[in-house]
Design a protein around this motif. Structure first.
Motif, mmCIF file in Angstrom:
data_model
loop_
_atom_site.group_PDB
_atom_site.id
_atom_site.type_symbol
_atom_site.label_atom_id
_atom_site.label_comp_id
_atom_site.label_asym_id
_atom_site.label_seq_id
_atom_site.Cartn_x
_atom_site.Cartn_y
_atom_site.Cartn_z
ATOM 1 N N ASN A 170 -9.282 -6.597 -3.896
ATOM 2 C CA ASN A 170 -8.721 -7.293 -2.742
ATOM 3 C C ASN A 170 -7.749 -8.372 -3.195
ATOM 4 O OD1 ASN A 170 -8.291 -8.037 -0.115
ATOM 5 N ND2 ASN A 170 -10.236 -9.129 0.139
ATOM 6 N N ALA A 171 -8.130 -9.098 -4.259
ATOM 7 C CA ALA A 171 -7.289 -10.180 -4.775
ATOM 8 C C ALA A 171 -5.991 -9.638 -5.361
ATOM 9 C CB ALA A 171 -8.053 -10.978 -5.831
ATOM 10 N N ASP A 172 -6.069 -8.474 -6.044
ATOM 11 C CA ASP A 172 -4.869 -7.880 -6.626
ATOM 12 C C ASP A 172 -3.859 -7.503 -5.545
ATOM 13 O OD1 ASP A 172 -5.864 -8.112 -9.188
ATOM 14 O OD2 ASP A 172 -6.766 -6.102 -9.184
ATOM 15 N N ILE A 173 -4.362 -6.909 -4.469
ATOM 16 C CA ILE A 173 -3.465 -6.515 -3.369
ATOM 17 C C ILE A 173 -2.854 -7.757 -2.724
ATOM 18 C CG2 ILE A 173 -3.353 -5.402 -1.110
ATOM 19 C CD1 ILE A 173 -5.569 -3.509 -2.042
ATOM 20 N N ALA A 174 -3.687 -8.773 -2.510
ATOM 21 C CA ALA A 174 -3.191 -10.006 -1.903
ATOM 22 C C ALA A 174 -2.119 -10.653 -2.768
ATOM 23 C CB ALA A 174 -4.355 -10.973 -1.679
ATOM 24 N N ARG A 175 -2.349 -10.657 -4.075
ATOM 25 C CA ARG A 175 -1.381 -11.268 -4.989
ATOM 26 C C ARG A 175 -0.055 -10.508 -4.969
ATOM 27 N NH1 ARG A 175 -4.128 -10.504 -9.142
ATOM 28 N NH2 ARG A 175 -5.519 -12.279 -8.776
ATOM 29 N N LYS A 176 -0.136 -9.202 -4.981
ATOM 30 C CA LYS A 176 1.093 -8.408 -5.008
ATOM 31 C C LYS A 176 1.857 -8.506 -3.694
ATOM 32 C CE LYS A 176 2.806 -3.981 -6.699
ATOM 33 N NZ LYS A 176 2.445 -2.696 -7.339
ATOM 34 N N ALA A 177 1.136 -8.689 -2.592
ATOM 35 C CA ALA A 177 1.788 -8.804 -1.283
ATOM 36 C C ALA A 177 2.164 -10.242 -0.957
ATOM 37 C CB ALA A 177 0.860 -8.249 -0.195
ATOM 38 N N ASP A 178 1.742 -11.171 -1.828
ATOM 39 C CA ASP A 178 2.004 -12.596 -1.610
ATOM 40 C C ASP A 178 1.393 -13.078 -0.296
ATOM 41 O OD1 ASP A 178 2.925 -15.114 -2.221
ATOM 42 O OD2 ASP A 178 4.920 -14.785 -1.359
ATOM 43 N N VAL A 179 0.121 -12.715 -0.110
ATOM 44 C CA VAL A 179 -0.630 -13.152 1.069
ATOM 45 C C VAL A 179 -2.013 -13.594 0.610
ATOM 46 C CG1 VAL A 179 0.606 -11.570 2.622
ATOM 47 C CG2 VAL A 179 -1.544 -10.830 1.534
ATOM 48 N N VAL A 219 0.833 -1.205 0.000
ATOM 49 C CA VAL A 219 0.000 0.000 0.000
ATOM 50 C C VAL A 219 0.869 1.257 0.000
ATOM 51 C CG1 VAL A 219 -1.675 1.341 1.320
ATOM 52 C CG2 VAL A 219 -1.949 -1.148 1.111
ATOM 53 N N LEU A 220 1.856 1.298 0.873
ATOM 54 C CA LEU A 220 2.689 2.495 0.997
ATOM 55 C C LEU A 220 3.579 2.692 -0.225
ATOM 56 C CD1 LEU A 220 3.721 2.211 4.761
ATOM 57 C CD2 LEU A 220 2.015 3.741 3.753
ATOM 58 N N ALA A 221 3.947 1.612 -0.889
ATOM 59 C CA ALA A 221 4.820 1.719 -2.066
ATOM 60 C C ALA A 221 4.075 2.255 -3.273
ATOM 61 C CB ALA A 221 5.438 0.358 -2.388
ATOM 62 N N ASP A 222 2.779 1.967 -3.376
ATOM 63 C CA ASP A 222 2.005 2.421 -4.534
ATOM 64 C C ASP A 222 0.562 2.644 -4.105
ATOM 65 O OD1 ASP A 222 0.870 2.940 -6.978
ATOM 66 O OD2 ASP A 222 1.896 1.312 -8.025
ATOM 67 N N VAL A 223 0.321 3.832 -3.576
ATOM 68 C CA VAL A 223 -1.009 4.129 -3.035
ATOM 69 C C VAL A 223 -2.059 4.167 -4.137
ATOM 70 C CG1 VAL A 223 -2.376 5.821 -1.769
ATOM 71 C CG2 VAL A 223 -0.014 5.388 -1.107
ATOM 72 N N THR A 224 -1.697 4.735 -5.294
ATOM 73 C CA THR A 224 -2.660 4.815 -6.392
ATOM 74 C C THR A 224 -3.106 3.432 -6.841
ATOM 75 O OG1 THR A 224 -1.645 6.884 -7.143
ATOM 76 C CG2 THR A 224 -3.033 5.695 -8.719
ATOM 77 N N PHE A 225 -2.169 2.496 -6.950
ATOM 78 C CA PHE A 225 -2.513 1.116 -7.288
ATOM 79 C C PHE A 225 -3.461 0.537 -6.257
ATOM 80 C CE2 PHE A 225 -1.566 -3.251 -5.952
ATOM 81 C CZ PHE A 225 -1.987 -3.962 -7.067
ATOM 82 N N SER A 226 -3.182 0.756 -4.984
ATOM 83 C CA SER A 226 -3.970 0.155 -3.915
ATOM 84 C C SER A 226 -5.395 0.681 -3.884
ATOM 85 C CB SER A 226 -3.286 0.406 -2.565
ATOM 86 O OG SER A 226 -1.975 -0.126 -2.565
ATOM 87 N N VAL A 227 -5.580 1.936 -4.297
ATOM 88 C CA VAL A 227 -6.934 2.492 -4.335
ATOM 89 C C VAL A 227 -7.766 1.790 -5.401
ATOM 90 C CG1 VAL A 227 -8.270 4.555 -4.932
ATOM 91 C CG2 VAL A 227 -6.297 4.748 -3.418
ATOM 92 N N ASP A 228 -7.168 1.534 -6.561
ATOM 93 C CA ASP A 228 -7.900 0.977 -7.690
ATOM 94 C C ASP A 228 -7.928 -0.552 -7.704
ATOM 95 O OD1 ASP A 228 -8.322 3.562 -8.641
ATOM 96 O OD2 ASP A 228 -6.422 3.567 -9.750
ATOM 97 N N ALA A 229 -6.983 -1.187 -7.019
ATOM 98 C CA ALA A 229 -6.856 -2.645 -7.087
ATOM 99 C C ALA A 229 -7.949 -3.345 -6.298
ATOM 100 C CB ALA A 229 -5.482 -3.067 -6.568
ATOM 101 N N LYS A 238 -11.178 5.382 2.712
ATOM 102 C CA LYS A 238 -10.292 6.278 3.456
ATOM 103 C C LYS A 238 -8.974 6.484 2.710
ATOM 104 C CE LYS A 238 -12.319 5.107 7.927
ATOM 105 N NZ LYS A 238 -12.157 4.376 9.213
ATOM 106 N N LEU A 239 -8.503 5.444 2.059
ATOM 107 C CA LEU A 239 -7.264 5.566 1.302
ATOM 108 C C LEU A 239 -7.449 6.530 0.130
ATOM 109 C CD1 LEU A 239 -4.363 4.453 1.132
ATOM 110 C CD2 LEU A 239 -5.218 2.718 -0.449
ATOM 111 N N ALA A 240 -8.599 6.434 -0.535
ATOM 112 C CA ALA A 240 -8.881 7.342 -1.650
ATOM 113 C C ALA A 240 -8.924 8.788 -1.170
ATOM 114 C CB ALA A 240 -10.204 6.962 -2.309
ATOM 115 N N GLN A 241 -9.490 9.007 0.004
ATOM 116 C CA GLN A 241 -9.536 10.369 0.555
ATOM 117 C C GLN A 241 -8.132 10.885 0.856
ATOM 118 O OE1 GLN A 241 -12.188 9.354 3.770
ATOM 119 N NE2 GLN A 241 -13.902 10.414 2.802
ATOM 120 N N SER A 242 -7.279 10.022 1.361
ATOM 121 C CA SER A 242 -5.906 10.434 1.649
ATOM 122 C C SER A 242 -5.170 10.798 0.373
ATOM 123 C CB SER A 242 -5.153 9.310 2.378
ATOM 124 O OG SER A 242 -5.666 9.105 3.672
#
Length: 322
Positions: A69-78, A57-67, A101-105
């Motif tokens: 749940n599965a995309d984030i899990a895959r990228k984090a390997d969890v 999330v911290l490395a790519d906030v824009t990706f995390s807003v649009d991704a 909340k992330l989008a607002q930030s």
């Protein structure tokens, strides 16, 4: 930036139209949670797998807003449930609440989250050397193009004829500029005080009488507390001057608006250049006040200089009182 000046209530949206005109005070003061700070502050308390989600999330906030749940899990390997547990661990109700909340930030701080590459040092080794000087010159040029000399004389007349002058400024740069205005004017014998506490601004505004003067300073012209205090001063028939940006809330409510538009440089690590423009306006008005109040202003300056030189040795042509 600004003085990018952050002058609204802590946690309220930066956008002028973010709050409806009929919003209640409770709605206006509703905080936008700074979810990025929550992630950083709770990072050490997270499980190892949850930390991997935080890293993504911290490395790519824009990706995390649009991704998803599965995309984030895959990228984090969890696993996907781990993403959900991460969201709850940082104080969110779930993934949907986290994404909101992330989008607002991101809306509030995109420039701070995706910095530009560091500038190449100039020949003297200082980054942005030419930019800082260039932006300062541009700010002064903007004042020369934007301000009508007749308005400076009108402002000086209002100051010189006022039984008392109040200067309002809220936030980093505007508070300093308000104090600078007080320092410029008292040396000519003007009865002047500066205020940066919103409650005191309103209280003092309510004590004003016809002929008194408020000088309101705002880098955005949207600082609600300054606009309200200035409007209150007008209600009690005081005169009002604004040093602010054109076509702003503050410029619309005063008797005389001294406005200048200074576009901000995109590098947020460089201090705002608009304060150079506002300082120039303050100096223009102050100088005009000094000539309007001659010879009393000259005598007041002489007394101050005499007192200073008796306090410490120095030259006559030095900064007054420094």
């Amino acid at each position: 930036m600004v003085d990018i000046e952050v002058t609204q209530r802590a946690g309220t949206p930066h956008h002028h139209n973010a709050v409806p005109d009929d919003a209640s005070n409770e709605d206006y003061a509703k905080a936008i949670p700074d979810i990025l700070s929550q992630i950083k502050d709770t990072y050490a308390e997270l499980r190892p797998a949850e930390r991997r989600v935080a890293d993504v999330v911290l490395a790519d906030v824009t990706f995390s807003v649009d991704a998803s749940n599965a995309d984030i899990a895959r990228k984090a390997d969890v696993s996907e449930p781990t993403v959900t547990r991460f969201c709850r661990a940082i104080g969110c109700d779930g993934v949907r609440d986290f994404k909101l909340k992330l989008a607002q930030s991101v809306v509030v701080g995109r420039l701070y989250l995706s910095p530009n590459p560091p500038p190449e040092p100039s020949e003297n080794g200082s980054p942005l050397w030419n930019v800082v000087f260039g932006e300062a010159r541009n700010a002064l040029n903007a004042v020369e193009r934007s301000i009508d000399p007749k308005d400076i004389l009108k402002a000086a007349e209002l100051v010189a004829s006022a039984p008392q002058v109040l200067v309002f400024g809220l936030g980093g740069s505007s508070t300093a500029l308000a104090l600078e205005t007080q320092n410029r004017l008292f040396r000519y014998g003007v009865i002047v005080s500066s205020y940066s506490d919103p409650y005191v601004m309103k209280m003092t505004a309510s004590t004003l009488k016809p002929g008194d003067l408020v000088i309101a300073i705002s880098g955005t012209g949207r600082t609600r507390e300054v606009v309200e205090a200035t409007t209150l001063a007008k209600h009690y028939r005081a005169n009002t001057i604004a040093i602010t940006t054109p076509d702003s809330d503050l410029s619309a409510v005063v008797d005389l608006a001294l406005t200048v538009d200074v576009p901000e440089f995109q590098d947020v690590l460089k201090p705002t250049a608009s304060r150079y423009a506002f300082l120039a306006i303050i100096d223009l008005v102050s100088t005009a006040v000094g000539y309007r109040l001659e010879p009393d202003a000259r005598e007041t300056l002489r007394r101050i200089k005499y007192t200073v030189l008796n306090h410490r040795k120095g030259k006559v042509l030095e900064p007054l009182g420094d």
